[in-house]
Design a protein around this motif. Structure first.
Motif, PDB file in Angstrom:
ATOM      1  N   THR A   1       0.846  -1.195   0.000  1.00 38.68           N
ATOM      2  CA  THR A   1       0.000   0.000   0.000  1.00 38.68           C
ATOM      3  C   THR A   1       0.878   1.240   0.000  1.00 38.68           C
ATOM      4  OG1 THR A   1      -0.101   0.047   2.402  1.00 38.68           O
ATOM      5  CG2 THR A   1      -1.799  -1.234   1.264  1.00 38.68           C
ATOM      6  N   VAL A   2       0.236   2.384  -0.230  1.00 39.30           N
ATOM      7  CA  VAL A   2       0.999   3.637  -0.314  1.00 39.30           C
ATOM      8  C   VAL A   2       1.670   3.942   1.024  1.00 39.30           C
ATOM      9  CG1 VAL A   2       0.840   6.087  -0.827  1.00 39.30           C
ATOM     10  CG2 VAL A   2      -0.601   4.485  -2.062  1.00 39.30           C
ATOM     11  N   ALA A   3       0.931   3.756   2.109  1.00 40.33           N
ATOM     12  CA  ALA A   3       1.495   4.053   3.430  1.00 40.33           C
ATOM     13  C   ALA A   3       2.663   3.128   3.743  1.00 40.33           C
ATOM     14  CB  ALA A   3       0.399   3.923   4.485  1.00 40.33           C
ATOM     15  N   ASP A   4       2.536   1.820   3.406  1.00 37.71           N
ATOM     16  CA  ASP A   4       3.633   0.883   3.658  1.00 37.71           C
ATOM     17  C   ASP A   4       4.859   1.227   2.818  1.00 37.71           C
ATOM     18  OD1 ASP A   4       2.173  -0.501   5.505  1.00 37.71           O
ATOM     19  OD2 ASP A   4       1.500  -2.061   4.111  1.00 37.71           O
ATOM     20  N   VAL A   5       4.631   1.645   1.588  1.00 36.33           N
ATOM     21  CA  VAL A   5       5.757   1.976   0.717  1.00 36.33           C
ATOM     22  C   VAL A   5       6.575   3.106   1.321  1.00 36.33           C
ATOM     23  CG1 VAL A   5       6.361   2.976  -1.524  1.00 36.33           C
ATOM     24  CG2 VAL A   5       4.714   1.115  -1.404  1.00 36.33           C
ATOM     25  N   TYR A   6       5.903   4.180   1.737  1.00 38.09           N
ATOM     26  CA  TYR A   6       6.642   5.301   2.320  1.00 38.09           C
ATOM     27  C   TYR A   6       7.224   4.938   3.694  1.00 38.09           C
ATOM     28  CZ  TYR A   6       5.206   8.612  -1.273  1.00 38.09           C
ATOM     29  OH  TYR A   6       5.047   9.275  -2.462  1.00 38.09           O
ATOM     30  N   GLN A   7       6.501   4.146   4.458  1.00 38.21           N
ATOM     31  CA  GLN A   7       6.954   3.826   5.809  1.00 38.21           C
ATOM     32  C   GLN A   7       8.207   2.964   5.810  1.00 38.21           C
ATOM     33  OE1 GLN A   7       3.968   1.869   8.124  1.00 38.21           O
ATOM     34  NE2 GLN A   7       5.362   1.372   9.818  1.00 38.21           N
TER      35      GLN A   7
ATOM     36  N   SER B   1      -3.616  14.980   3.955  1.00 34.27           N
ATOM     37  CA  SER B   1      -4.782  14.203   4.381  1.00 34.27           C
ATOM     38  C   SER B   1      -4.583  13.548   5.751  1.00 34.27           C
ATOM     39  CB  SER B   1      -5.092  13.120   3.336  1.00 34.27           C
ATOM     40  OG  SER B   1      -4.018  12.208   3.234  1.00 34.27           O
ATOM     41  N   GLY B   2      -3.384  13.656   6.321  1.00 37.35           N
ATOM     42  CA  GLY B   2      -3.135  13.080   7.641  1.00 37.35           C
ATOM     43  C   GLY B   2      -2.740  11.621   7.618  1.00 37.35           C
ATOM     44  N   THR B   3      -2.543  11.030   6.419  1.00 37.25           N
ATOM     45  CA  THR B   3      -2.141   9.623   6.339  1.00 37.25           C
ATOM     46  C   THR B   3      -0.702   9.431   6.801  1.00 37.25           C
ATOM     47  OG1 THR B   3      -3.624   9.390   4.449  1.00 37.25           O
ATOM     48  CG2 THR B   3      -2.042   7.613   4.810  1.00 37.25           C
ATOM     49  N   LEU B   4       0.160  10.395   6.489  1.00 40.98           N
ATOM     50  CA  LEU B   4       1.568  10.314   6.874  1.00 40.98           C
ATOM     51  C   LEU B   4       1.951  11.520   7.705  1.00 40.98           C
ATOM     52  CD1 LEU B   4       3.372   9.194   3.585  1.00 40.98           C
ATOM     53  CD2 LEU B   4       2.879   7.796   5.580  1.00 40.98           C
ATOM     54  N   GLU B   5       2.911  11.305   8.603  1.00 41.99           N
ATOM     55  CA  GLU B   5       3.505  12.406   9.349  1.00 41.99           C
ATOM     56  C   GLU B   5       4.555  13.085   8.473  1.00 41.99           C
ATOM     57  OE1 GLU B   5       2.851  13.571  12.378  1.00 41.99           O
ATOM     58  OE2 GLU B   5       1.157  12.184  12.571  1.00 41.99           O
ATOM     59  N   PRO B   6       4.848  14.342   8.735  1.00 39.74           N
ATOM     60  CA  PRO B   6       5.932  14.993   7.986  1.00 39.74           C
ATOM     61  C   PRO B   6       7.234  14.223   8.142  1.00 39.74           C
ATOM     62  CG  PRO B   6       4.656  16.625   9.180  1.00 39.74           C
ATOM     63  CD  PRO B   6       4.151  15.290   9.633  1.00 39.74           C
ATOM     64  N   ARG B   7       7.967  14.082   7.056  1.00 34.22           N
ATOM     65  CA  ARG B   7       9.184  13.266   7.067  1.00 34.22           C
ATOM     66  C   ARG B   7      10.250  13.931   7.921  1.00 34.22           C
ATOM     67  NH1 ARG B   7      13.778  12.889   3.656  1.00 34.22           N
ATOM     68  NH2 ARG B   7      14.755  10.832   3.832  1.00 34.22           N
ATOM     69  N   ARG B   8      10.844  13.154   8.778  1.00 34.02           N
ATOM     70  CA  ARG B   8      11.900  13.650   9.664  1.00 34.02           C
ATOM     71  C   ARG B   8      13.210  13.011   9.199  1.00 34.02           C
ATOM     72  NH1 ARG B   8      12.697  15.714  14.822  1.00 34.02           N
ATOM     73  NH2 ARG B   8      14.507  14.870  15.929  1.00 34.02           N
ATOM     74  N   SER B   9      14.163  13.845   8.845  1.00 35.58           N
ATOM     75  CA  SER B   9      15.439  13.336   8.365  1.00 35.58           C
ATOM     76  C   SER B   9      16.242  12.731   9.508  1.00 35.58           C
ATOM     77  CB  SER B   9      16.229  14.472   7.712  1.00 35.58           C
ATOM     78  OG  SER B   9      17.513  14.026   7.354  1.00 35.58           O
ATOM     79  N   ALA B  10      16.985  11.675   9.203  1.00 37.09           N
ATOM     80  CA  ALA B  10      17.834  11.037  10.216  1.00 37.09           C
ATOM     81  C   ALA B  10      19.011  11.911  10.586  1.00 37.09           C
ATOM     82  CB  ALA B  10      18.330   9.695   9.697  1.00 37.09           C
ATOM     83  N   LEU B  11      19.281  12.941   9.785  1.00 33.68           N
ATOM     84  CA  LEU B  11      20.409  13.821  10.087  1.00 33.68           C
ATOM     85  C   LEU B  11      20.070  14.866  11.136  1.00 33.68           C
ATOM     86  CD1 LEU B  11      21.664  14.457   6.430  1.00 33.68           C
ATOM     87  CD2 LEU B  11      22.534  12.803   8.081  1.00 33.68           C
ATOM     88  N   GLU B  12      18.772  15.034  11.442  1.00 35.91           N
ATOM     89  CA  GLU B  12      18.395  16.044  12.428  1.00 35.91           C
ATOM     90  C   GLU B  12      19.022  15.746  13.786  1.00 35.91           C
ATOM     91  OE1 GLU B  12      14.231  16.653  12.666  1.00 35.91           O
ATOM     92  OE2 GLU B  12      14.022  17.334  10.607  1.00 35.91           O
TER      93      GLU B  12
ATOM     94  N   ARG C   1       3.863  12.553  -1.710  1.00 37.68           N
ATOM     95  CA  ARG C   1       3.940  12.527  -0.253  1.00 37.68           C
ATOM     96  C   ARG C   1       3.183  13.688   0.376  1.00 37.68           C
ATOM     97  NH1 ARG C   1       5.959  12.439   4.667  1.00 37.68           N
ATOM     98  NH2 ARG C   1       7.049  10.573   5.335  1.00 37.68           N
ATOM     99  N   TRP C   2       3.252  14.860  -0.231  1.00 44.65           N
ATOM    100  CA  TRP C   2       2.608  16.021   0.392  1.00 44.65           C
ATOM    101  C   TRP C   2       1.081  15.881   0.411  1.00 44.65           C
ATOM    102  CZ3 TRP C   2      -0.769  19.023  -2.371  1.00 44.65           C
ATOM    103  CH2 TRP C   2      -0.719  18.933  -3.758  1.00 44.65           C
ATOM    104  N   ILE C   3       0.539  15.113  -0.544  1.00 47.42           N
ATOM    105  CA  ILE C   3      -0.913  14.870  -0.524  1.00 47.42           C
ATOM    106  C   ILE C   3      -1.276  13.995   0.677  1.00 47.42           C
ATOM    107  CG2 ILE C   3      -2.824  13.830  -1.812  1.00 47.42           C
ATOM    108  CD1 ILE C   3      -1.386  14.537  -4.380  1.00 47.42           C
ATOM    109  N   LEU C   4      -0.456  12.969   0.927  1.00 39.32           N
ATOM    110  CA  LEU C   4      -0.723  12.097   2.076  1.00 39.32           C
ATOM    111  C   LEU C   4      -0.529  12.844   3.386  1.00 39.32           C
ATOM    112  CD1 LEU C   4       1.081   8.893   0.760  1.00 39.32           C
ATOM    113  CD2 LEU C   4      -1.361   9.374   0.741  1.00 39.32           C
ATOM    114  N   GLU C   5       0.441  13.772   3.416  1.00 45.75           N
ATOM    115  CA  GLU C   5       0.625  14.573   4.631  1.00 45.75           C
ATOM    116  C   GLU C   5      -0.573  15.492   4.843  1.00 45.75           C
ATOM    117  OE1 GLU C   5       4.263  16.675   4.518  1.00 45.75           O
ATOM    118  OE2 GLU C   5       5.520  14.881   4.413  1.00 45.75           O
TER     119      GLU C   5
END
Length: 397
Positions: free
Chosen positions: A117-123, A179-190, A173-177
């Motif tokens: 699914t779309v959520a699994d792909v991004y996750q 709609s609340g399906t995904l959280e904003p992406r947090r970089s591992a470098l933060e 991704r911004w469409i899913l964000e």
């Protein structure tokens, strides 16, 4: 034959993916090439989810088809085998989380991109952006090129085609964000940036004028104010990122509006050009009508002049014929008078009439016999010759 056909069938217990047989996610021609390859017939026959891991660990490159007859790579053969037997989601996740074998991880990511699914792909695929290990990829001409795991993952998430296989469409991704399906992406470098900032703050000399409480908090390593500042910075970054995303979205929409406005301007210019062409056509018709009216007036004047000349000629000929009739009438009356005058005898000699007539007849006969013409000095003959000349006749002989 029949065994080969049965070996290529999808597991009867497999679920349909995207509304179709999972093996149909690979295009038919590529699928036929895989079925005909020796690797499929020799190495992939009778594989299960457990034994497939061993084959995946032996992979040393990725890629689709290559060469003149489009031979498939072992990577693509194993991907089709996974579509055929449809392993559980937990097994696929373990493939992706495997850090020891990079080609096992890439194979699991490719399979999840096709079936998940779309959520699994991004996750599950976005964390692989942090894997910078090198992998080999076989090109269509059979040569190898060097790439990295994160580049392969970026191709899966942003492109429509990978390894000669059409990838299912996924939402941005911004469409899913939104709609609340995904959280904003947090970089591992933060986290690394935060640790560096903390190290810099710890290494800075303390100000003498600072209160003791702040010194204690600083020595303790983290201060509440800095924690709040960090949270504030993080919120600002999120807002900034969201603002950029909204601005890009608005730019796309404005670009569409601009395109529509330009189309409207083009239609307006086209309408003006049509109006100008219509005006030019109207002017041409008006000039043509004016020329036609001018020619018609000229023809009318010519006709009137001809009719007037014809009427004048007709009246002249009528008056000429009238004059001729009057002259003929006068000549006739004159002849009648002459005839009456010659027939009546002279006065006083009524008795001599019989004697005079034979005498005149004799004179006339003599004149005829002598061959002489009438006397031109006779006033009657002169008057007769004038009348004859006026009507165009010759004199009397």
């Amino acid at each position: 034959g029949e065994p080969a056909t049965m070996a290529n069938r999808t597991d009867p217990l497999a679920r349909s993916i995207h509304g179709t047989n999972p093996q149909n996610l690979v295009e038919k021609i590529v699928r036929a090439k895989i079925y005909q390859s020796n690797y499929w017939k020799e190495q992939c026959f009778g594989l299960t989810a457990e034994t497939l891991v061993d084959k995946a660990m032996e992979l040393d490159h990725t890629g689709g088809t290559h060469g003149g007859n489009r031979r498939p790579t072992p990577f693509l053969c194993l991907a089709l085998k996974m579509l055929q037997i449809q392993p559980d989601k937990e097994i696929v996740v373990e493939f992706i989380k495997n850090e020891d074998y990079k080609y096992v991880r890439v194979l699991g990511a490719f399979y999840l991109r096709l079936t998940g699914t779309v959520a699994d792909v991004y996750q599950y695929l976005e964390p692989l952006y942090n894997d910078y290990r090198k992998i080999r990829q076989k090109l269509s001409d059979g040569k190898f090129t060097l790439t990295h795991v994160d580049e392969f993952i970026d191709e899966l998430l942003t492109k429509d085609y990978s390894c000669d296989t059409a990838l299912p469409r996924i939402q941005k991704r911004w469409i899913l964000e939104a709609s609340g399906t995904l959280e904003p992406r947090r970089s591992a470098l933060e986290d690394d940036f935060e640790e560096e900032e903390e190290d810099k703050e710890d290494g800075q000399p303390m100000d003498v004028d600072e209160p003791n409480t702040r010194e204690k908090d600083h020595l303790r390593g983290r201060s509440p104010t800095k924690e709040r500042d960090r949270e504030r910075e993080r919120d600002r970054d999120r807002k900034h990122e969201r603002h950029h995303r909204d601005r890009d979205h608005d730019r796309d929409r404005d670009h569409g509006d601009y395109g529509r406005g330009r189309e409207r301007d083009r239609d307006r210019d086209r309408g003006r050009e049509r109006d100008r062409e219509r005006d030019r056509e109207r002017d041409r018709h008006r000039i043509r009508d004016d020329d036609y009216n001018r020619d018609r007036d000229r023809d009318g004047r010519e006709r009137e002049r001809r009719d007037r000349d014809r009427g004048r000629h007709r009246s002249r000929s009528r008056s000429r014929s009238r004059d001729r009739r009057e002259r003929d009438r006068e000549v006739g009356e004159l002849r009648k008078r002459r005839g009456r005058g010659s027939a009546s005898p002279p006065r006083g000699r009524a008795d001599d009439g019989p004697r005079e007539e034979p005498k005149k007849r004799k004179e006339k006969k003599e004149k005829k016999g002598s061959g002489k013409g009438p006397d031109p000095n006779d006033p009657e003959i002169i008057e007769m010759n004038k009348l004859r000349a006026s009507i165009g006749l010759g004199p009397l002989k």
